[in-house]
Motif scaffolding. Structure first.
Motif, PDB file in Angstrom:
ATOM      1  N   GLY A  81       0.811  -1.219   0.000  1.00 35.38           N
ATOM      2  CA  GLY A  81       0.000   0.000   0.000  1.00 35.38           C
ATOM      3  C   GLY A  81       0.841   1.265   0.000  1.00 35.38           C
ATOM      4  N   GLN A  82       2.097   1.152   0.479  1.00 35.57           N
ATOM      5  CA  GLN A  82       2.944   2.346   0.630  1.00 35.57           C
ATOM      6  C   GLN A  82       3.160   3.128  -0.667  1.00 35.57           C
ATOM      7  OE1 GLN A  82       6.968   2.193   0.121  1.00 35.57           O
ATOM      8  NE2 GLN A  82       6.491   4.356  -0.182  1.00 35.57           N
ATOM      9  N   PRO A  83       3.536   2.481  -1.793  1.00 40.72           N
ATOM     10  CA  PRO A  83       3.711   3.272  -3.021  1.00 40.72           C
ATOM     11  C   PRO A  83       2.425   3.974  -3.463  1.00 40.72           C
ATOM     12  CG  PRO A  83       4.704   1.097  -3.271  1.00 40.72           C
ATOM     13  CD  PRO A  83       3.883   1.057  -2.012  1.00 40.72           C
ATOM     14  N   ILE A  84       1.279   3.294  -3.272  1.00 37.82           N
ATOM     15  CA  ILE A  84      -0.012   3.895  -3.677  1.00 37.82           C
ATOM     16  C   ILE A  84      -0.309   5.116  -2.830  1.00 37.82           C
ATOM     17  CG2 ILE A  84      -2.473   3.477  -4.039  1.00 37.82           C
ATOM     18  CD1 ILE A  84      -1.801   0.452  -4.066  1.00 37.82           C
ATOM     19  N   VAL A  85      -0.190   4.950  -1.495  1.00 37.20           N
ATOM     20  CA  VAL A  85      -0.508   6.047  -0.578  1.00 37.20           C
ATOM     21  C   VAL A  85       0.486   7.195  -0.740  1.00 37.20           C
ATOM     22  CG1 VAL A  85      -0.695   6.713   1.847  1.00 37.20           C
ATOM     23  CG2 VAL A  85      -1.652   4.538   1.093  1.00 37.20           C
ATOM     24  N   SER A  86       1.792   6.881  -0.741  1.00 40.14           N
ATOM     25  CA  SER A  86       2.805   7.933  -0.817  1.00 40.14           C
ATOM     26  C   SER A  86       2.739   8.691  -2.137  1.00 40.14           C
ATOM     27  CB  SER A  86       4.206   7.325  -0.641  1.00 40.14           C
ATOM     28  OG  SER A  86       4.371   6.775   0.634  1.00 40.14           O
ATOM     29  N   TYR A  87       2.607   7.957  -3.234  1.00 42.17           N
ATOM     30  CA  TYR A  87       2.562   8.597  -4.547  1.00 42.17           C
ATOM     31  C   TYR A  87       1.350   9.524  -4.656  1.00 42.17           C
ATOM     32  CZ  TYR A  87       2.471   9.243  -9.605  1.00 42.17           C
ATOM     33  OH  TYR A  87       2.445   9.800 -10.865  1.00 42.17           O
ATOM     34  N   ASN A  88       0.176   9.033  -4.269  1.00 37.25           N
ATOM     35  CA  ASN A  88      -1.039   9.837  -4.403  1.00 37.25           C
ATOM     36  C   ASN A  88      -1.112  10.955  -3.374  1.00 37.25           C
ATOM     37  OD1 ASN A  88      -2.861   8.623  -6.616  1.00 37.25           O
ATOM     38  ND2 ASN A  88      -2.135   6.821  -5.504  1.00 37.25           N
ATOM     39  N   PHE A  89      -0.445  10.766  -2.226  1.00 41.87           N
ATOM     40  CA  PHE A  89      -0.329  11.853  -1.257  1.00 41.87           C
ATOM     41  C   PHE A  89       0.525  12.972  -1.849  1.00 41.87           C
ATOM     42  CE2 PHE A  89       1.616  13.663   2.705  1.00 41.87           C
ATOM     43  CZ  PHE A  89       0.451  14.193   3.227  1.00 41.87           C
ATOM     44  N   GLY A  90       1.634  12.590  -2.494  1.00 44.58           N
ATOM     45  CA  GLY A  90       2.482  13.579  -3.157  1.00 44.58           C
ATOM     46  C   GLY A  90       1.784  14.252  -4.326  1.00 44.58           C
ATOM     47  N   ALA A  91       0.903  13.480  -5.008  1.00 46.29           N
ATOM     48  CA  ALA A  91       0.169  14.015  -6.169  1.00 46.29           C
ATOM     49  C   ALA A  91      -1.139  14.692  -5.774  1.00 46.29           C
ATOM     50  CB  ALA A  91      -0.116  12.888  -7.158  1.00 46.29           C
ATOM     51  N   LYS A  92      -1.434  14.734  -4.461  1.00 46.22           N
ATOM     52  CA  LYS A  92      -2.647  15.368  -3.912  1.00 46.22           C
ATOM     53  C   LYS A  92      -3.945  14.669  -4.324  1.00 46.22           C
ATOM     54  CE  LYS A  92       0.204  18.586  -2.444  1.00 46.22           C
ATOM     55  NZ  LYS A  92       1.446  18.048  -3.008  1.00 46.22           N
TER      56      LYS A  92
ATOM     57  N   ILE B  35       3.672   6.312   6.502  1.00 51.33           N
ATOM     58  CA  ILE B  35       3.673   6.506   5.052  1.00 51.33           C
ATOM     59  C   ILE B  35       3.319   7.947   4.682  1.00 51.33           C
ATOM     60  CG2 ILE B  35       2.443   5.880   2.934  1.00 51.33           C
ATOM     61  CD1 ILE B  35       2.188   3.029   4.174  1.00 51.33           C
ATOM     62  N   LEU B  36       2.422   8.566   5.472  1.00 49.50           N
ATOM     63  CA  LEU B  36       1.989   9.936   5.200  1.00 49.50           C
ATOM     64  C   LEU B  36       2.973  10.972   5.732  1.00 49.50           C
ATOM     65  CD1 LEU B  36      -1.827   9.603   5.980  1.00 49.50           C
ATOM     66  CD2 LEU B  36      -0.749   9.765   3.733  1.00 49.50           C
ATOM     67  N   GLY B  37       4.096  10.485   6.277  1.00 48.27           N
ATOM     68  CA  GLY B  37       5.116  11.402   6.758  1.00 48.27           C
ATOM     69  C   GLY B  37       4.922  11.868   8.186  1.00 48.27           C
ATOM     70  N   GLN B  38       3.972  11.237   8.914  1.00 49.45           N
ATOM     71  CA  GLN B  38       3.696  11.609  10.308  1.00 49.45           C
ATOM     72  C   GLN B  38       4.493  10.701  11.248  1.00 49.45           C
ATOM     73  OE1 GLN B  38       1.773  14.343  11.100  1.00 49.45           O
ATOM     74  NE2 GLN B  38       1.824  14.630   8.885  1.00 49.45           N
ATOM     75  N   ALA B  39       5.817  10.879  11.220  1.00 49.93           N
ATOM     76  CA  ALA B  39       6.703   9.977  11.955  1.00 49.93           C
ATOM     77  C   ALA B  39       6.525  10.103  13.467  1.00 49.93           C
ATOM     78  CB  ALA B  39       8.153  10.254  11.568  1.00 49.93           C
ATOM     79  N   LYS B  40       6.282  11.307  13.954  1.00 50.84           N
ATOM     80  CA  LYS B  40       6.181  11.512  15.405  1.00 50.84           C
ATOM     81  C   LYS B  40       4.997  10.750  15.998  1.00 50.84           C
ATOM     82  CE  LYS B  40       8.460  16.031  15.582  1.00 50.84           C
ATOM     83  NZ  LYS B  40       8.294  17.467  15.919  1.00 50.84           N
ATOM     84  N   ILE B  41       3.842  10.834  15.320  1.00 58.17           N
ATOM     85  CA  ILE B  41       2.663  10.130  15.826  1.00 58.17           C
ATOM     86  C   ILE B  41       2.884   8.627  15.773  1.00 58.17           C
ATOM     87  CG2 ILE B  41       0.196   9.717  15.474  1.00 58.17           C
ATOM     88  CD1 ILE B  41      -0.012  12.497  14.276  1.00 58.17           C
ATOM     89  N   SER B  42       3.448   8.151  14.668  1.00 56.85           N
ATOM     90  CA  SER B  42       3.724   6.720  14.530  1.00 56.85           C
ATOM     91  C   SER B  42       4.685   6.250  15.614  1.00 56.85           C
ATOM     92  CB  SER B  42       4.309   6.443  13.141  1.00 56.85           C
ATOM     93  OG  SER B  42       4.522   5.062  12.955  1.00 56.85           O
ATOM     94  N   LEU B  43       5.671   7.071  15.922  1.00 49.60           N
ATOM     95  CA  LEU B  43       6.655   6.725  16.949  1.00 49.60           C
ATOM     96  C   LEU B  43       6.008   6.620  18.325  1.00 49.60           C
ATOM     97  CD1 LEU B  43       9.502   6.322  18.010  1.00 49.60           C
ATOM     98  CD2 LEU B  43       9.802   8.812  17.980  1.00 49.60           C
TER      99      LEU B  43
END
Length: 456
Positions: free
Chosen positions: A298-309, A383-391
């Motif tokens: 799921g990571q490439p799908i989520v990351s790519y489309n997050f970057g593409a808005k 995947i959405l770049g929210q490393a602090k919450i994930s941590l």
């Protein structure tokens, strides 16, 4: 972005997830398989129960080595995908090449550090006089191949994130087949025992590492490791590590959990209880690694489309990952509670070990049904770049809840061994429930910030 005849920004999300997640999950299942095969052969050696316990106390070091792969691989790959979504392939290659250089540096540091202090570390991790020789033999050879582990495990996410899921699957498959073939030859054929098991693992990781590098330096890869970017850029490395610190801590704290469990189990149940935990740790891998594979898909799908808005595609991909993860952990939880002996027989048929392990499984895995929800939410934050919450969510289950409970609960019940095992389901249920609630609150807020520039 297109790869292997599909487009991450346009193709049906469900079909894309199948195409990407199935190979990634198979790769993780194969990864589990060759760990299981390793322990199957070790468990059937003379004094197999002691050898299993030896591998068990050495396993936290192996997890720590893998954690450094996650620090760079799972930190860099989402950033690469986001750059590709922004049509900045040069920036993506810079990130990937920097990741490769840092993995080489980390490998040298880990080899020297662990080999210098291996005996005190193993004893601190719960090794008794009966099992220290097995643990020492195994970990010494394994550490010699650290550079292969870091390259194979740490760089493979950069293959998957480009959409080459099958190639990423082959990385693990090639290593697994090599390991499965070599195990009986080296353990029994050459009478190397536990040293043979470790040597088979190192050789198989070396083969996987060669495969990864051949692809990422070759013509088929969309992105390539570039010589001009091999000198580490500390600003980029900082961004990679900032995002990778969550999966690093998720794995590193797993080592802390195993150390805590092994020391308490040795205290209340002896070598046999540690052997049982080695089997249960393998079963835990059977549960967690396929979910990691699903999240990788799921990571490439989520990351790519997050970057593409393309936020609707992000939401749909997450829902599919969540439902699949929860369904998987619920089914396997039922199987473990109803027929634990089916899993134990994979590793050892010793009656005493069978009895204590089956009894332990029904306690230890009682809360695993909800674990899929925690992993799906936690990984999506990452995947959405929210490393602090994930941590924070990663720390909640293991460091804040599980490790203290391992030492606290036995003080309040007569059956001390049962008290140690009860810590796991209590931590699982509480942490997963909390994670799902937090995710539901922050999810919309996270996506609403997608219009802001993700990488400066």
């Amino acid at each position: 972005m297109s790869a292997k005849n599909f487009d991450l920004g346009k193709d049906n999300v469900g079909k894309l997830l199948v195409k990407l997640a199935v190979p990634a999950s198979i790769a993780q299942l194969v990864n589990v398989l060759y760990n299981i095969i390793d322990r199957m052969f070790i468990g059937r050696m003379p004094n197999g129960d002691l050898a299993m316990a030896g591998v068990g106390v050495a396993f936290p070091i192996i997890i720590l080595v893998s954690a450094f792969s996650a620090l760079i691989g799972y930190g860099g790959a989402p950033l690469v995908a986001i750059k590709m979504g922004e049509k900045d392939n040069d920036g993506a290659e810079n990130l990937m090449s920097n990741s490769f250089s840092v993995l080489i540096i980390l490998a040298v540091i880990l080899i020297v550090g662990f080999l210098m202090f291996k005996i005190p570390i193993l004893k601190a991790f719960g090794a008794s006089d009966n099992i220290i020789a097995y643990a020492d033999d195994y970990i010494t050879i394994y550490l010699a191949g650290t550079i292969f582990v870091l390259i194979a495990v740490g760089m493979n996410p950069f293959i998957n994130t480009q959409g080459f899921a099958r190639t990423g699957m082959y990385t693990v498959l090639i290593g697994a087949i090599t390991n499965i073939v070599l195990d009986p030859i080296l353990i029994f054929g050459f009478s190397l025992g536990i040293k043979g098991a470790a040597l088979a693992t190192v050789i198989s990781q070396g083969v996987s590492a060669i495969w990864v590098l051949f692809f990422l330096f070759g013509k088929k890869s969309t992105l390539k490791i570039r010589k001009k970017y091999l000198v580490p850029d500390f600003k980029l490395v900082g961004k990679i590590m900032a995002l990778g610190v969550s999966p690093f801590i998720m794995q590193a704290t797993e080592s802390l959990v195993l150390i805590s469990l092994n020391t308490q189990l040795m205290k209340f149940g002896g070598d046999l209880a540690v052997s049982a935990m080695t089997i249960m740790s393998s079963i835990m891998q059977i549960i967690t690694l396929p979910i990691i594979g699903l999240c990788q898909g799921g990571q490439p799908i989520v990351s790519y489309n997050f970057g593409a808005k393309s936020l609707e595609r992000v939401k749909k991909a997450f829902r599919l990952v969540l439902i699949t993860s929860l369904s998987f952990t619920t089914v396997i939880c039922g199987a473990l509670l109803i027929k634990p002996e089916m899993f134990v027989r994979i590793f050892n048929n010793d009656p005493a070990l069978m009895k204590i392990t089956c009894w332990s499984i029904r306690i230890y895995f009682a809360g695993i049904f909800i674990f899929g929800g925690q992993m799906a939410c936690q990984q999506t934050f990452l995947i959405l770049g929210q490393a602090k919450i994930s941590l924070i969510l990663a720390l909640l289950r293991k460091v804040i809840l599980l490790v203290p409970l391992i030492f606290i609960i036995p003080n309040f019940i007569d059956d001390k061994l049962k008290g140690v095992l009860l810590a796991e389901p209590i931590a699982d249920i509480f942490a997963a429930t909390t994670t799902i609630i937090v995710f539901s609150i922050f999810y919309k807020k996270t996506l609403s910030g997608a219009d802001e520039k993700v990488l400066e």
